[in-house]
Design a protein around this motif. Structure first.
Motif, PDB file in Angstrom:
ATOM      1  N   ARG A   1       9.047   9.602 -12.407  1.00  0.00           N
ATOM      2  CA  ARG A   1      10.315   8.862 -12.334  1.00  0.00           C
ATOM      3  C   ARG A   1      10.107   7.481 -11.726  1.00  0.00           C
ATOM      4  N   LEU A   2       9.242   7.411 -10.713  1.00  0.00           N
ATOM      5  CA  LEU A   2       8.939   6.122 -10.098  1.00  0.00           C
ATOM      6  C   LEU A   2       8.319   5.183 -11.116  1.00  0.00           C
ATOM      7  N   ALA A   3       7.330   5.674 -11.867  1.00  0.00           N
ATOM      8  CA  ALA A   3       6.656   4.828 -12.850  1.00  0.00           C
ATOM      9  C   ALA A   3       7.628   4.316 -13.902  1.00  0.00           C
ATOM     10  N   GLU A   4       8.497   5.176 -14.374  1.00  0.00           N
ATOM     11  CA  GLU A   4       9.480   4.771 -15.384  1.00  0.00           C
ATOM     12  C   GLU A   4      10.423   3.716 -14.837  1.00  0.00           C
ATOM     13  N   SER A   5      10.887   3.917 -13.611  1.00  0.00           N
ATOM     14  CA  SER A   5      11.818   2.969 -13.005  1.00  0.00           C
ATOM     15  C   SER A   5      11.138   1.630 -12.730  1.00  0.00           C
ATOM     16  N   PHE A   6       9.900   1.683 -12.228  1.00  0.00           N
ATOM     17  CA  PHE A   6       9.161   0.457 -11.924  1.00  0.00           C
ATOM     18  C   PHE A   6       8.892  -0.329 -13.201  1.00  0.00           C
ATOM     19  N   GLU A   7       8.407   0.384 -14.230  1.00  0.00           N
ATOM     20  CA  GLU A   7       8.025  -0.291 -15.475  1.00  0.00           C
ATOM     21  C   GLU A   7       9.218  -0.860 -16.224  1.00  0.00           C
ATOM     22  N   ALA A   8      10.405  -0.358 -15.932  1.00  0.00           N
ATOM     23  CA  ALA A   8      11.606  -0.920 -16.551  1.00  0.00           C
ATOM     24  C   ALA A   8      11.900  -2.323 -16.010  1.00  0.00           C
ATOM     25  N   ARG A   9      11.317  -2.655 -14.854  1.00  0.00           N
ATOM     26  CA  ARG A   9      11.565  -3.965 -14.233  1.00  0.00           C
ATOM     27  C   ARG A   9      10.341  -4.880 -14.251  1.00  0.00           C
ATOM     28  N   TRP A  10       9.160  -4.295 -13.997  1.00  0.00           N
ATOM     29  CA  TRP A  10       7.958  -5.096 -13.792  1.00  0.00           C
ATOM     30  C   TRP A  10       6.765  -4.471 -14.517  1.00  0.00           C
TER      31      TRP A  10
ATOM     32  N   ASP B   1       0.844  -1.183   0.000  1.00  0.00           N
ATOM     33  CA  ASP B   1       0.000   0.000   0.000  1.00  0.00           C
ATOM     34  C   ASP B   1       0.888   1.245   0.000  1.00  0.00           C
ATOM     35  N   GLY B   2       1.038   1.850  -1.192  1.00  0.00           N
ATOM     36  CA  GLY B   2       1.783   3.098  -1.280  1.00  0.00           C
ATOM     37  C   GLY B   2       3.278   2.980  -1.346  1.00  0.00           C
ATOM     38  N   SER B   3       3.762   1.866  -1.812  1.00  0.00           N
ATOM     39  CA  SER B   3       5.213   1.761  -2.009  1.00  0.00           C
ATOM     40  C   SER B   3       5.481   0.749  -3.122  1.00  0.00           C
ATOM     41  N   PRO B   4       6.651   0.905  -3.783  1.00  0.00           N
ATOM     42  CA  PRO B   4       7.723   1.882  -3.563  1.00  0.00           C
ATOM     43  C   PRO B   4       7.226   3.323  -3.725  1.00  0.00           C
ATOM     44  N   ARG B   5       7.894   4.282  -3.019  1.00  0.00           N
ATOM     45  CA  ARG B   5       7.502   5.680  -3.071  1.00  0.00           C
ATOM     46  C   ARG B   5       8.251   6.456  -4.151  1.00  0.00           C
ATOM     47  N   ASP B   6       9.478   6.060  -4.447  1.00  0.00           N
ATOM     48  CA  ASP B   6      10.226   6.742  -5.501  1.00  0.00           C
ATOM     49  C   ASP B   6      11.174   5.754  -6.168  1.00  0.00           C
ATOM     50  N   GLU B   7      11.893   6.232  -7.178  1.00  0.00           N
ATOM     51  CA  GLU B   7      12.704   5.313  -7.981  1.00  0.00           C
ATOM     52  C   GLU B   7      13.813   4.651  -7.183  1.00  0.00           C
ATOM     53  N   ARG B   8      14.274   5.283  -6.112  1.00  0.00           N
ATOM     54  CA  ARG B   8      15.312   4.670  -5.275  1.00  0.00           C
ATOM     55  C   ARG B   8      14.775   3.412  -4.592  1.00  0.00           C
ATOM     56  N   HIS B   9      13.522   3.438  -4.216  1.00  0.00           N
ATOM     57  CA  HIS B   9      12.916   2.294  -3.541  1.00  0.00           C
ATOM     58  C   HIS B   9      12.741   1.111  -4.485  1.00  0.00           C
ATOM     59  N   VAL B  10      12.574   1.381  -5.777  1.00  0.00           N
ATOM     60  CA  VAL B  10      12.466   0.291  -6.752  1.00  0.00           C
ATOM     61  C   VAL B  10      13.735  -0.549  -6.714  1.00  0.00           C
ATOM     62  N   THR B  11      14.881   0.105  -6.662  1.00  0.00           N
ATOM     63  CA  THR B  11      16.156  -0.611  -6.579  1.00  0.00           C
ATOM     64  C   THR B  11      16.252  -1.392  -5.290  1.00  0.00           C
ATOM     65  N   VAL B  12      15.812  -0.791  -4.184  1.00  0.00           N
ATOM     66  CA  VAL B  12      15.843  -1.479  -2.884  1.00  0.00           C
ATOM     67  C   VAL B  12      14.982  -2.736  -2.928  1.00  0.00           C
ATOM     68  N   LEU B  13      13.776  -2.632  -3.505  1.00  0.00           N
ATOM     69  CA  LEU B  13      12.892  -3.792  -3.603  1.00  0.00           C
ATOM     70  C   LEU B  13      13.494  -4.871  -4.492  1.00  0.00           C
ATOM     71  N   ALA B  14      14.030  -4.475  -5.645  1.00  0.00           N
ATOM     72  CA  ALA B  14      14.647  -5.452  -6.553  1.00  0.00           C
ATOM     73  C   ALA B  14      15.816  -6.152  -5.881  1.00  0.00           C
ATOM     74  N   ASP B  15      16.631  -5.402  -5.147  1.00  0.00           N
ATOM     75  CA  ASP B  15      17.770  -5.991  -4.453  1.00  0.00           C
ATOM     76  C   ASP B  15      17.317  -6.968  -3.364  1.00  0.00           C
ATOM     77  N   ALA B  16      16.224  -6.620  -2.642  1.00  0.00           N
ATOM     78  CA  ALA B  16      15.708  -7.497  -1.593  1.00  0.00           C
ATOM     79  C   ALA B  16      15.197  -8.805  -2.187  1.00  0.00           C
ATOM     80  N   LEU B  17      14.503  -8.720  -3.314  1.00  0.00           N
ATOM     81  CA  LEU B  17      14.008  -9.924  -3.976  1.00  0.00           C
ATOM     82  C   LEU B  17      15.156 -10.806  -4.438  1.00  0.00           C
ATOM     83  N   ALA B  18      16.186 -10.175  -4.993  1.00  0.00           N
ATOM     84  CA  ALA B  18      17.330 -10.942  -5.495  1.00  0.00           C
ATOM     85  C   ALA B  18      18.120 -11.560  -4.355  1.00  0.00           C
TER      86      ALA B  18
END
Length: 204
Positions: A157-166, A84-101
């Motif tokens: 920026r968040l949408a662009e970063s998120f959509e580049a991965r998922w 609910d409401g996250s990731p909040r910005d493009e930096r968090h997308v990287t954090v989430l991807a790293d956590a999954l990996a």
């Protein structure tokens, strides 16, 4: 425990993220978790780092988001996790991807971006505050304005970063809540049926 499969509900304050996250969790037999609620809980318990962020309406830092994901991984048991409401910005997308990996979680992430004009979002926040429905300290007029400005600026920026991965779908959040929920469920990839067999894809 590894992170479960994830739906991320994104959007500005007032877009209905919490309402949709809870509805999706019910429909999917999963659980909705809010980084904002988690941070406000920490602030209320005396955590100074969280208190400063909540009181100032400032952006959640990558280190705070990483801490949130550790909480989710350790405390939440669900087959489907609705963020609910996250990731909040493009930096968090990287954090989430790293956590999954890092923990070998399946990279099953689907995003929903709820679009809402700023005047409508501001009106919704004022309404929930004046009606007494919100006791959130970050719904005060000045803090809410800062949150709105920060998150609106970050969304592209968040949408662009998120959509580049998922996968990411964008929906009109001004529509009826039930209609938005049905459209989110209808947007889920077909292969999600393989791991959520009790879900039937609703008509659009």
């Amino acid at each position: 425990m590894a992170l479960p499969s994830i739906i991320a509900v994104l959007g500005v304050p007032g877009a209905g993220k919490s309402t949709q996250a809870k509805a999706l969790a019910r429909g999917l037999g999963g659980i909705a978790v809010s980084v904002g609620d988690w941070l406000r809980g920490l602030a209320a318990s005396g955590d100074e780092d969280a208190r400063s962020t909540v009181a100032g309406g400032t952006a959640i830092t990558p280190s705070q988001y990483e801490r949130f994901l550790r909480h989710v991984r350790e405390e939440v048991r669900a087959g489907v996790l609705v963020l609910d409401g996250s990731p909040r910005d493009e930096r968090h997308v990287t954090v989430l991807a790293d956590a999954l990996a890092a923990d070998g979680s399946p990279d099953r992430v689907h995003g929903v971006l709820l679009r809402l004009p700023t005047p409508v979002a501001e009106s919704r926040i004022r309404a929930r505050k004046s009606a007494g429905a919100s006791q959130r300290p970050d719904d005060s007029a000045d803090v809410a304005a800062r949150r709105m400005a920060l998150q609106t600026a970050a969304l592209t920026r968040l949408a662009e970063s998120f959509e580049a991965r998922w996968p990411l779908v964008t929906l009109d959040a001004t529509e009826d809540e039930a209609v938005v929920t049905r459209r989110i469920l209808a947007s889920l990839p077909a292969d999600w049926r393989a791991w959520t067999p009790h879900i039937s894809r609703p008509a659009r």
